[in-house]
Design an enzyme around this catalytic site. Structure first.
Site, PDB file in Angstrom:
ATOM      1  N   ARG A  13       0.452  34.515 -63.719  1.00  0.00           N
ATOM      2  CA  ARG A  13       0.835  34.863 -62.104  1.00  0.00           C
ATOM      3  C   ARG A  13       0.392  33.640 -61.753  1.00  0.00           C
ATOM      4  NH1 ARG A  13      -0.443  37.697 -58.163  1.00  0.00           N
ATOM      5  NH2 ARG A  13      -1.796  36.590 -56.700  1.00  0.00           N
ATOM      6  N   GLU A  21       4.974  41.777 -52.478  1.00  0.00           N
ATOM      7  CA  GLU A  21       5.244  43.103 -53.782  1.00  0.00           C
ATOM      8  C   GLU A  21       6.418  43.957 -54.070  1.00  0.00           C
ATOM      9  OE1 GLU A  21       2.439  43.918 -56.447  1.00  0.00           O
ATOM     10  OE2 GLU A  21       1.597  42.724 -55.111  1.00  0.00           O
ATOM     11  N   ARG A  55      -4.191  38.008 -66.672  1.00  0.00           N
ATOM     12  CA  ARG A  55      -3.116  37.003 -67.325  1.00  0.00           C
ATOM     13  C   ARG A  55      -3.539  35.387 -66.389  1.00  0.00           C
ATOM     14  NH1 ARG A  55      -0.533  40.290 -61.564  1.00  0.00           N
ATOM     15  NH2 ARG A  55      -2.352  39.776 -61.179  1.00  0.00           N
TER      16      ARG A  55
END
Length: 126
Positions: A13, A21, A55
């Site tokens: 990330r 998105e 992440r």
């Protein structure tokens, strides 16, 4: 994004920003922009923390260019205000908005955190 680190695929990330998105308006274009910046190039990655999805939250540079800053400059991401108050990044976002580049060409672009909230609540996002 996904990167190959020490021969294995790892989801990352980017720090300080939130991009549309994939199914959201501008999502695919933001992804294309990111690919243009990093595809098959050596990148420098630094991370100090992991998000709630496991992440690594990373700062990424390519040839000295901060990828998060460049995505904001191109109008392909918002400054993620819940996690960043970086004045430089906020200035880049304001300039992109004023110049109506990227997602800022839309009349009322919806921040991804709002889009995700509507999806969780089962509401139709515009």
């Amino acid at each position: 994004m996904t990167a190959i680190i020490d021969g294995r695929s790892m989801r990352l990330r980017l720090s300080r920003i939130d991009a549309p998105e994939h199914r959201q308006a501008w999502g695919q274009r933001a992804e294309q922009s990111l690919r243009e910046l990093v595809w098959r190039k050596p990148v420098h990655i630094e991370w100090r923390e992991v998000d709630r999805n496991g992440r690594p939250i990373v700062t990424m540079t390519v040839d000295g260019l901060d990828v998060s800053e460049e995505q904001v400059r191109r109008g392909m991401a918002w400054v993620y205000r819940a996690y960043s108050k970086d004045p430089r990044l906020l200035g880049l976002e304001a300039l992109a908005r004023e110049s109506r580049v990227g997602l800022w060409t839309d009349e009322s672009p919806m921040p991804p955190w709002e889009w995700r909230r509507l999806q969780r609540e089962g509401q139709q996002a515009p």
